[in-house]
Design a protein around this motif. Sequence first.
Motif, PDB file in Angstrom:
ATOM      1  N   ILE A 200      -6.168   1.032   7.687  1.00 24.15           N
ATOM      2  CA  ILE A 200      -6.762  -0.282   7.431  1.00 24.15           C
ATOM      3  C   ILE A 200      -5.882  -1.099   6.477  1.00 24.15           C
ATOM      4  O   ILE A 200      -5.638  -2.292   6.689  1.00 24.15           O
ATOM      5  CB  ILE A 200      -8.185  -0.117   6.849  1.00 24.15           C
ATOM      6  N   LEU A 201      -5.372  -0.435   5.430  1.00 27.80           N
ATOM      7  CA  LEU A 201      -4.531  -1.142   4.462  1.00 27.80           C
ATOM      8  C   LEU A 201      -3.215  -1.596   5.092  1.00 27.80           C
ATOM      9  O   LEU A 201      -2.729  -2.707   4.817  1.00 27.80           O
ATOM     10  CB  LEU A 201      -4.252  -0.243   3.262  1.00 27.80           C
TER      11      LEU A 201
ATOM     12  N   VAL B 134      -2.709  -2.329   8.293  1.00 27.02           N
ATOM     13  CA  VAL B 134      -3.015  -3.455   9.176  1.00 27.02           C
ATOM     14  C   VAL B 134      -3.228  -4.732   8.360  1.00 27.02           C
ATOM     15  O   VAL B 134      -2.786  -5.819   8.745  1.00 27.02           O
ATOM     16  CB  VAL B 134      -4.251  -3.140  10.051  1.00 27.02           C
ATOM     17  N   THR B 135      -3.888  -4.602   7.208  1.00 25.56           N
ATOM     18  CA  THR B 135      -4.103  -5.755   6.334  1.00 25.56           C
ATOM     19  C   THR B 135      -2.774  -6.316   5.830  1.00 25.56           C
ATOM     20  O   THR B 135      -2.560  -7.537   5.802  1.00 25.56           O
ATOM     21  CB  THR B 135      -4.983  -5.357   5.136  1.00 25.56           C
ATOM     22  N   LEU B 136      -1.860  -5.420   5.449  1.00 23.42           N
ATOM     23  CA  LEU B 136      -0.541  -5.858   5.000  1.00 23.42           C
ATOM     24  C   LEU B 136       0.184  -6.631   6.098  1.00 23.42           C
ATOM     25  O   LEU B 136       0.805  -7.666   5.847  1.00 23.42           O
ATOM     26  CB  LEU B 136       0.304  -4.651   4.584  1.00 23.42           C
TER      27      LEU B 136
ATOM     28  N   GLN C  22      -1.169  -8.249   8.516  1.00 20.49           N
ATOM     29  CA  GLN C  22      -1.824  -9.544   8.718  1.00 20.49           C
ATOM     30  C   GLN C  22      -1.312 -10.570   7.711  1.00 20.49           C
ATOM     31  O   GLN C  22      -1.103 -11.744   8.045  1.00 20.49           O
ATOM     32  CB  GLN C  22      -3.348  -9.388   8.576  1.00 20.49           C
ATOM     33  N   LEU C  23      -1.094 -10.120   6.479  1.00 18.09           N
ATOM     34  CA  LEU C  23      -0.601 -11.026   5.435  1.00 18.09           C
ATOM     35  C   LEU C  23       0.869 -11.367   5.637  1.00 18.09           C
ATOM     36  O   LEU C  23       1.302 -12.482   5.347  1.00 18.09           O
ATOM     37  CB  LEU C  23      -0.804 -10.386   4.057  1.00 18.09           C
TER      38      LEU C  23
END
Length: 589
Positions: free
Chosen positions: A292-293, A295-297, A299-300
């Motif tokens: 999850i982390l 994928v979040t990175l 996205q940013l």
Amino acid sequence: MRERWPLIIFAVIVAAIPFIPGVPPFWIVLLDNIGLSALVAMGLVLLTGVGGLTSFGQAAFVGFGAYTTAVLSANYGISPWLTLPLSLLVSGLAAVLLGLVTVRLSGHYLPLGTLAWGLGLFYLFSKLAFLGRNDGISGIPPLSIGSLRMLDPGTIYFAIWAAVLISALLTMNLLDSRTGRAIRALRRGHIAAEAFGVYSPRAKLLVFIYAAVLAGLSGWLYAHFTRAVNPTPFGAQAGIEYLFVAVVGGAGYVWGGVLGAAIVVILKEVLQSYLPLLLHGEGQLETIVFGILLVTLLQLAPTGLWPWLTARLPFKPIAKKPDTTIKLPARMRAASTPGVLLQVDNARKQFGGVVAVNNVSFDVQAREIVALIGPNGAGKSTTFNLITGVLPPTSGNISVLGKAVGNAPPQDVVKLGISRTFQHVKLVPDMTVLENVAIGAHLRGHSGAISSMFRLDRGDEAKLLAEAARQIERVGLGDQMHQLAGSLSLGQQRIVEIARALCVDPMLLLLDEPAAGLRHMEKQRLGALLRDLRAGGMSVLLVEHDMGFVMDLADRIVVLDFGTKIAEGTPAAIKTNPEVIKAYLGADA
């Protein structure tokens, strides 16, 4: 390259860390693991981020390097330093054998292929008796220099990070070269690169082997760091994780590989240490949170964290203009080879039951501008592809200076002095205008990958960049020389393609809709440039829909309709030809 400046600063920081008072030994172990991961990620930066070849199998090459030194040093007592070239050689030979098959795959077949042999090699490591099967090999001797034995993480730290820094320097040198530009051009497809002499299978295999050798180096260091190897670190999960490292850091950026390794290794360690405490040991959710982390990175920072960070720096490196007084040897000019340059004789191209080019014949003389016109779908671009070797003709003959080229590959056609632009612009958007144009001079350089890595190519490179700069200024884009090609307007990108084609120093220039997207004054300047080229001895064959532009420029016009030649003659004759009027305006007109 823009990324060269951090190297010295980074080397000083890395060398100083172990001497900082109070640094916990665990941090050194963590940095060792980051360095080992960064070596593999650097190879993936070149393979995936630059070359466009997605691989899930790099962990297998780490295994080749680790097992080679483990067998030789633990079982046969050979010095670890003597096993280093053998570990790299075994990894490289494995890459040759696997790469000959793998690099020919494309689309989703390529990553699936790397995943397949990655799983197969992991299974092989766990079943071979001389590799210790699932138990692996232990008792591997440490690296040593004289009386210094690298038994602890603090001493082998310097060997690992020296390997990282040297590999980073060699990789940046390779990318900042003729060979590096050829590799980078492949990411946008092979057609444009091959049109300027790049042998794409050879370039793909080169980068595949280079990435495998870096992974083998990581494996060699890993074996002497842990002093025991087993199949577990070389499976498919590790291969996927290495690809994550490269993508998170910035696939395509050498220092992105190092940054990505730091993020992923530290993130894994933090989650494994603290997440069970937060969740009171319930379940193993580290992998889920880790995913999850990541994928979040992404996205940013979808292109990776390194370019995201460098874009926010307050200063930018100043690009140096090449010395345009340096000259490349010119090829024989068209003025010294009068007569027919290009002869197309009954060329035909069928795609199944569709006839795209139907027995078309025409020629291009020395110092002549010939226009190939016709409605959309008339077969003009297909004819260009037949001439330049992108497509083989179904039948008929195509010859350049009397030499048949109908079945020649694009690399052989460009050697004869024929260069081209494309209907749909084929530039590499994240390379500068100068770098894109220099690809056109690829065949006029001679330095290879090894000389590039050790900076022995600087004289050759200076000539290629000087030629590219001259052609950029020639087409009127000198102020945009150091801008990224993707930041230019469509019309400017088409002009960049012309500059790239001129770097071949061609005798025949093929232009596919060069005036599309240009404003009136830009078309005027393009027309003047083409007239100057003709006066200098170059011939031009162009496809264009702007009839005013064509009629003012061309010496002769060939008209196609539904793949068939319906007319040929001077602009004045074509204007009044009833077949041409019918093709463009319809039978009623």
